[in-house]
Motif scaffolding. Structure first.
Motif, PDB file in Angstrom:
ATOM      1  N   LEU A  50       3.445   5.247  12.438  1.00  0.00           N
ATOM      2  CA  LEU A  50       3.922   6.595  11.927  1.00  0.00           C
ATOM      3  C   LEU A  50       3.207   6.720  11.008  1.00  0.00           C
ATOM      4  N   SER A  51       2.139   5.300  10.189  1.00  0.00           N
ATOM      5  CA  SER A  51       0.688   5.135   9.477  1.00  0.00           C
ATOM      6  C   SER A  51      -0.155   6.249   9.914  1.00  0.00           C
ATOM      7  N   VAL A  52       0.034   6.324  11.283  1.00  0.00           N
ATOM      8  CA  VAL A  52      -1.567   7.200  11.834  1.00  0.00           C
ATOM      9  C   VAL A  52      -0.665   8.859  11.761  1.00  0.00           C
ATOM     10  N   ARG A  53       0.377   9.123  12.091  1.00  0.00           N
ATOM     11  CA  ARG A  53       0.495  10.383  11.763  1.00  0.00           C
ATOM     12  C   ARG A  53       1.313  10.599  10.508  1.00  0.00           C
ATOM     13  N   ILE A  54       1.348  10.020   9.520  1.00  0.00           N
ATOM     14  CA  ILE A  54       0.564  10.456   8.530  1.00  0.00           C
ATOM     15  C   ILE A  54      -0.570  10.562   7.817  1.00  0.00           C
ATOM     16  N   ALA A  55      -1.280   9.973   7.934  1.00  0.00           N
ATOM     17  CA  ALA A  55      -2.949   9.784   7.969  1.00  0.00           C
ATOM     18  C   ALA A  55      -3.590  11.520   8.750  1.00  0.00           C
ATOM     19  N   GLN A  58       0.701  -1.388   0.300  1.00  0.00           N
ATOM     20  CA  GLN A  58       0.235   0.140  -0.032  1.00  0.00           C
ATOM     21  C   GLN A  58       0.831   1.363   0.045  1.00  0.00           C
ATOM     22  N   LEU A  59       2.286   1.093  -0.075  1.00  0.00           N
ATOM     23  CA  LEU A  59       2.777   2.073   0.029  1.00  0.00           C
ATOM     24  C   LEU A  59       3.372   3.541  -1.244  1.00  0.00           C
ATOM     25  N   PRO A  60       2.865   2.616  -1.958  1.00  0.00           N
ATOM     26  CA  PRO A  60       3.235   3.624  -4.031  1.00  0.00           C
ATOM     27  C   PRO A  60       1.847   4.672  -3.871  1.00  0.00           C
ATOM     28  N   GLN A  61       0.520   3.640  -2.991  1.00  0.00           N
ATOM     29  CA  GLN A  61      -0.751   4.573  -3.569  1.00  0.00           C
ATOM     30  C   GLN A  61      -0.687   5.911  -2.081  1.00  0.00           C
ATOM     31  N   LEU A  62      -0.312   4.977  -1.400  1.00  0.00           N
ATOM     32  CA  LEU A  62       0.024   5.734   0.280  1.00  0.00           C
ATOM     33  C   LEU A  62       0.493   7.121  -0.574  1.00  0.00           C
ATOM     34  N   ARG A  63       2.027   7.196  -0.928  1.00  0.00           N
ATOM     35  CA  ARG A  63       2.581   8.183  -1.363  1.00  0.00           C
ATOM     36  C   ARG A  63       2.017   9.022  -2.402  1.00  0.00           C
ATOM     37  N   VAL A  64       1.523   8.328  -3.610  1.00  0.00           N
ATOM     38  CA  VAL A  64       0.857   9.342  -4.506  1.00  0.00           C
ATOM     39  C   VAL A  64      -0.757   9.995  -4.009  1.00  0.00           C
ATOM     40  N   ASN A  65      -1.276   9.761  -3.250  1.00  0.00           N
ATOM     41  CA  ASN A  65      -2.648  10.078  -2.159  1.00  0.00           C
ATOM     42  C   ASN A  65      -2.051  11.702  -1.880  1.00  0.00           C
ATOM     43  N   ASN A  66      -0.671  11.449  -1.003  1.00  0.00           N
ATOM     44  CA  ASN A  66       0.020  12.845  -0.336  1.00  0.00           C
ATOM     45  C   ASN A  66       0.560  13.632  -1.235  1.00  0.00           C
ATOM     46  N   ASN A  67       1.149  13.287  -2.168  1.00  0.00           N
ATOM     47  CA  ASN A  67       1.404  14.212  -3.276  1.00  0.00           C
ATOM     48  C   ASN A  67       0.309  15.169  -4.035  1.00  0.00           C
ATOM     49  N   SER A  68      -0.030  14.431  -4.111  1.00  0.00           N
ATOM     50  CA  SER A  68      -1.262  15.153  -4.719  1.00  0.00           C
ATOM     51  C   SER A  68      -2.494  16.055  -3.644  1.00  0.00           C
ATOM     52  N   ARG A  69      -2.436  15.633  -2.357  1.00  0.00           N
ATOM     53  CA  ARG A  69      -2.424  16.625  -1.580  1.00  0.00           C
ATOM     54  C   ARG A  69      -2.083  17.120  -1.020  1.00  0.00           C
ATOM     55  N   THR A 118       4.142  24.461   4.249  1.00  0.00           N
ATOM     56  CA  THR A 118       5.170  24.838   4.511  1.00  0.00           C
ATOM     57  C   THR A 118       6.010  23.787   4.051  1.00  0.00           C
ATOM     58  N   ALA A 119       7.719  24.071   4.088  1.00  0.00           N
ATOM     59  CA  ALA A 119       8.842  23.004   3.824  1.00  0.00           C
ATOM     60  C   ALA A 119       8.574  21.989   4.517  1.00  0.00           C
ATOM     61  N   SER A 120       8.299  22.570   5.855  1.00  0.00           N
ATOM     62  CA  SER A 120       9.222  21.940   7.137  1.00  0.00           C
ATOM     63  C   SER A 120       7.519  20.655   7.360  1.00  0.00           C
ATOM     64  N   HIS A 121       6.637  21.615   6.350  1.00  0.00           N
ATOM     65  CA  HIS A 121       4.853  20.704   6.908  1.00  0.00           C
ATOM     66  C   HIS A 121       5.925  19.297   5.713  1.00  0.00           C
ATOM     67  N   TYR A 122       6.536  19.816   4.437  1.00  0.00           N
ATOM     68  CA  TYR A 122       6.907  17.990   3.513  1.00  0.00           C
ATOM     69  C   TYR A 122       8.099  18.242   4.057  1.00  0.00           C
ATOM     70  N   SER A 123       8.526  18.568   4.992  1.00  0.00           N
ATOM     71  CA  SER A 123       9.924  17.800   5.493  1.00  0.00           C
ATOM     72  C   SER A 123       9.743  16.435   6.535  1.00  0.00           C
ATOM     73  N   SER A 124       8.790  17.238   7.593  1.00  0.00           N
ATOM     74  CA  SER A 124       7.791  16.159   8.042  1.00  0.00           C
ATOM     75  C   SER A 124       7.589  14.543   7.510  1.00  0.00           C
ATOM     76  N   TYR A 125       6.662  15.041   7.015  1.00  0.00           N
ATOM     77  CA  TYR A 125       6.206  14.212   5.736  1.00  0.00           C
ATOM     78  C   TYR A 125       6.606  12.962   5.731  1.00  0.00           C
ATOM     79  N   GLU A 126       8.311  13.985   4.562  1.00  0.00           N
ATOM     80  CA  GLU A 126       8.797  12.348   4.229  1.00  0.00           C
ATOM     81  C   GLU A 126       9.868  11.523   5.243  1.00  0.00           C
ATOM     82  N   ASN A 127       9.554  12.323   5.868  1.00  0.00           N
ATOM     83  CA  ASN A 127      10.849  11.789   7.955  1.00  0.00           C
ATOM     84  C   ASN A 127       9.160  10.427   8.372  1.00  0.00           C
ATOM     85  N   HIS A 128       8.473  10.800   8.131  1.00  0.00           N
ATOM     86  CA  HIS A 128       7.326  10.021   8.830  1.00  0.00           C
ATOM     87  C   HIS A 128       7.117   8.071   7.574  1.00  0.00           C
TER      88      HIS A 128
END
Length: 682
Positions: free
Chosen positions: A603-608, A514-525, A536-546
């Motif tokens: 981490l998946s909950v944090r990403i969601a 399910q990881l690729p689909q999750l990444r696509v959804n987050n990129n579109s969002r 913000t840039a920090s928001h994006y950085s946090s998403y990548e780390n999670h």
């Protein structure tokens, strides 16, 4: 009047009817009742007067006395003197009937004076006429009899009760006690037919039984020597007052009869021992106030007051004694009786948990003392626990057998009910008494259950306070038996661990898919947010780390669970010597995979929830997840540890959990038992 001649033999004197006995004619009975002397003389036949009786063996003189027919009584006593001492079928003389009927006349008085032997004759109940006069409240006759023969006040009937004892029992109704006391008769030591009061019941004991200090004071004022009388079973007056917790009586007797505190009863106990066997702390306090050297009071078993209180399980008395001054307590706490038992030994041996709890927590009590059988209190508790368990199991088996027999018997009885109805009705009364007697006693099963719980509770208390201390080395010493047992347990664990490992591998694999689909959804969002200029840039950085963390933990959990499954399969199909090590290693791998899977889930909950304005929801989910993770880790820990170490750790943890649970219940029970007496009657 038709009649049959009989001989006046010994049987008729005792009231036993012979074949030639005849009943009193109805007309003759009516003349006696009306005291019609002329009609009576015309009907009576001289040669038959001594031979006529009622169904219960009463002679004409008995009947005349019971109806207070003075004229006929005088005539019969003069013409037929042998009737004066004749007894009926219950061995009652005319004086017994006069006493019971409440009759007292000059003719009765003259008959007694001319025949003093009437006063001491006893009927089948052992009652003299004075007994019956006291029971029926015939005060005039009672005073007359005791004035003629004062010792009659001390004669005992078949129940061991003297007229004086009965007067105390009936004092509120009859009011004869003071008159008997004023007779001033000395206490007899012997009489014609044996001992008097030494084998009977003391009137002082009757007053104590009624908890009447007033009667005690009246007795002491007129006849103080009665306070010294001893009952064969109950001991002296102080013994008995102590046994029922009669505080006012104990106080009075200690002041008026202090020597009684230094007398032993038939069991070899002093009154202070009896007081310590009861529930009244106030009575014990009274004895310790008047007899401060408590260590000197030893019964025939060599037991002091703390011994007997512990043996009977009187925790409140034990607590009070231990709370006294040092000079009184220290000579008692660790003293041994003839069997080498300390008070703690006795409390443990009899399964008295309350007393054992109070004693073992006192620092002055030495729980390592050996008795004559080389047993410490803890050793004795273990021994008693095993014995009580065996007895309870045996009683349980016997109870089951009895029930099956009862069912079988009931089936047989039901099939033959019609043929036995008449026999059952004849025996119904006797059977009722048998059932009543049976219900007064606990069944062996119930008795064994009570003893078992008492002994086990005591063992639990001793385990925490008096069990042998183990060193750290003892905890980690593994016996060969534990190793062999661990091998058997490991075989059973293989299947369970294999199922868990495969489940974890499947879940983590699905998460990776399910990881690729999750990444696509987050990129579109993310692109949508950028278009709104809200990310913000920090928001994006946090998403990548999670996301990277999720990937690392998911792959790690998948790998660890797969390796664990392979190890388990290898252990199952290879040398048995590898089983213990293989299962242990696989359990650790499964444990690690579960931890990593849980981390990936967080981490998946944090990403969601990333970028969500509901911060409280994120915190709540994390808190709940962490709490349940710790609980799951605690439950899984025994699978990770080696089997011997697991048993040791599990034993320690379970012991402390049991310790907490046990004392919660124990203190709740103590609070409840102390609170219930204070509650108003419902």
């Amino acid at each position: 009047m038709g009649s049959v001649a009989i001989n006046m033999d010994e049987n008729s004197i005792r009231g036993e009817h012979t074949e030639s006995s005849i009943m009193i004619d109805r007309r003759l009975h009516e003349c006696v009742r009306l005291d019609d002397i002329e009609a009576f003389k015309s009907l009576i036949q001289t040669n038959l007067a001594e031979k006529l009786v009622t169904p219960c063996g009463n002679t004409l003189l008995h009947v005349a006395v019971s109806y207070v027919s003075d004229k006929i009584t005088s005539y019969l006593a003069k013409e037929f003197p042998s009737l004066i001492t004749t007894q009926n079928s219950q061995k009652d003389t005319i004086l017994h009937l006069a006493a019971r009927e409440g009759k007292y006349s000059d003719i009765i008085k003259s008959l007694v004076e001319s025949n003093p032997c009437l006063m001491r004759k006893a009927n089948t109940k052992g009652n003299t006429p004075l007994h019956d006069a006291v029971i029926k409240g015939n005060k005039g006759l009672a005073i007359f009899l005791v004035s003629k023969d004062p010792e009659l006040a001390y004669y005992n009937n078949n129940n061991g009760k003297s007229p004086l004892y009965l007067a105390v029992e009936n004092d509120k109704k009859k009011g004869i006690l003071d008159d008997l006391l004023k007779s001033g008769a000395p206490i007899p030591i012997y009489r014609e037919d044996g001992d008097a009061l030494p084998k009977g019941k003391s009137p002082v004991h009757a007053a104590i039984k009624q908890r009447s200090r007033d009667i005690l004071e009246r007795i002491e004022k007129v006849m103080p020597e009665l306070l010294r009388l001893t009952d064969e079973e109950l001991g002296n007056s102080l013994h008995y007052a102590s046994s029922i917790g009669f505080l006012e009586g104990v106080q009075f007797l200690l002041r008026k009869f202090p020597d009684g505190a230094y007398e032993r009863n038939s069991e070899g106990n002093y009154p202070i021992h009896i007081a310590c066997k009861g529930h009244s702390v106030d009575v014990v306090k009274e004895f310790l106030r008047s007899t401060p050297f408590a260590k000197e009071f030893l019964n025939k078993k060599g037991q002091n007051i703390l011994h007997v209180a512990a043996e009977r399980g009187k925790g409140n008395v034990v607590r009070y004694i231990l709370g006294q001054k040092k000079t009184l307590v220290e000579p008692l706490v660790n003293e041994m009786d003839e069997d080498g038992n300390t008070p703690l030994h006795l409390a443990v041996g009899y399964g008295k948990a309350g007393a054992a709890f109070v004693l073992v927590r006192d620092k002055r009590v030495d729980s390592s003392i050996l008795n004559n059988e080389n047993l410490t209190p803890y050793d004795l508790a273990e021994q008693q626990s095993k014995s009580a368990e065996e007895k309870f199991d045996k009683a349980n088996e016997m109870d089951g057998q009895d029930n099956s027999k009862d069912v079988e018997s009931g089936m047989k009885n039901s099939s033959t009910k019609n043929s036995t109805d008449s026999t059952s009705s004849e025996r119904k009364q006797d059977k009722a008494f048998d059932l009543k007697r049976d219900t007064e006693k606990a069944s062996p099963k119930d008795e064994g259950l009570i003893n078992y719980f008492g002994v086990v509770t005591t063992l639990s208390i001793l385990y925490f306070y008096a069990s042998p201390k183990k060193s750290l080395r003892d905890y980690f010493t593994v016996t060969p038996g534990l190793i062999s047992q661990g091998k058997e347990e490991s075989k059973n664990r293989i299947g369970n661990l294999l199922v868990v490992a495969v489940l974890v591998a499947g879940v983590t694999f699905a998460g990776a898919v399910q990881l690729p689909q999750l990444r696509v959804n987050n990129n579109s969002r993310e692109q949508h947010h950028e278009s709104n200029s809200t990310i913000t840039a920090s928001h994006y950085s946090s998403y990548e780390n999670h996301l990277y963390g999720y990937l690392f933990l998911d792959v790690g959990a998948l790998s660890a669970s797969t390796v664990a499954a392979l190890i388990l399969l290898w252990a199952n199909f290879n040398d048995a010597r590898f089983i213990l090590l293989g299962v242990q290693l696989a359990a650790m791998m499964v444990f690690c995979s579960i931890i990593m899977m849980f981390g990936a889930f967080l981490l998946s909950v944090r990403i969601a929830l990333l970028g969500s304005p509901e911060v409280w929801l994120t915190i709540a989910i994390i808190v709940v997840a962490v709490v349940f993770f710790l609980f799951q880790a605690f439950l899984f820990l025994p699978w990770v540890l080696p089997s011997p170490v697991d048993q040791i750790v599990e034993g320690i943890l379970v012991n402390y959990l049991y310790y907490l649970w046990f004392f919660t219940l124990f203190y709740s029970w103590r609070w409840l038992t102390e609170k219930l007496p204070e509650l108003p009657d419902l």
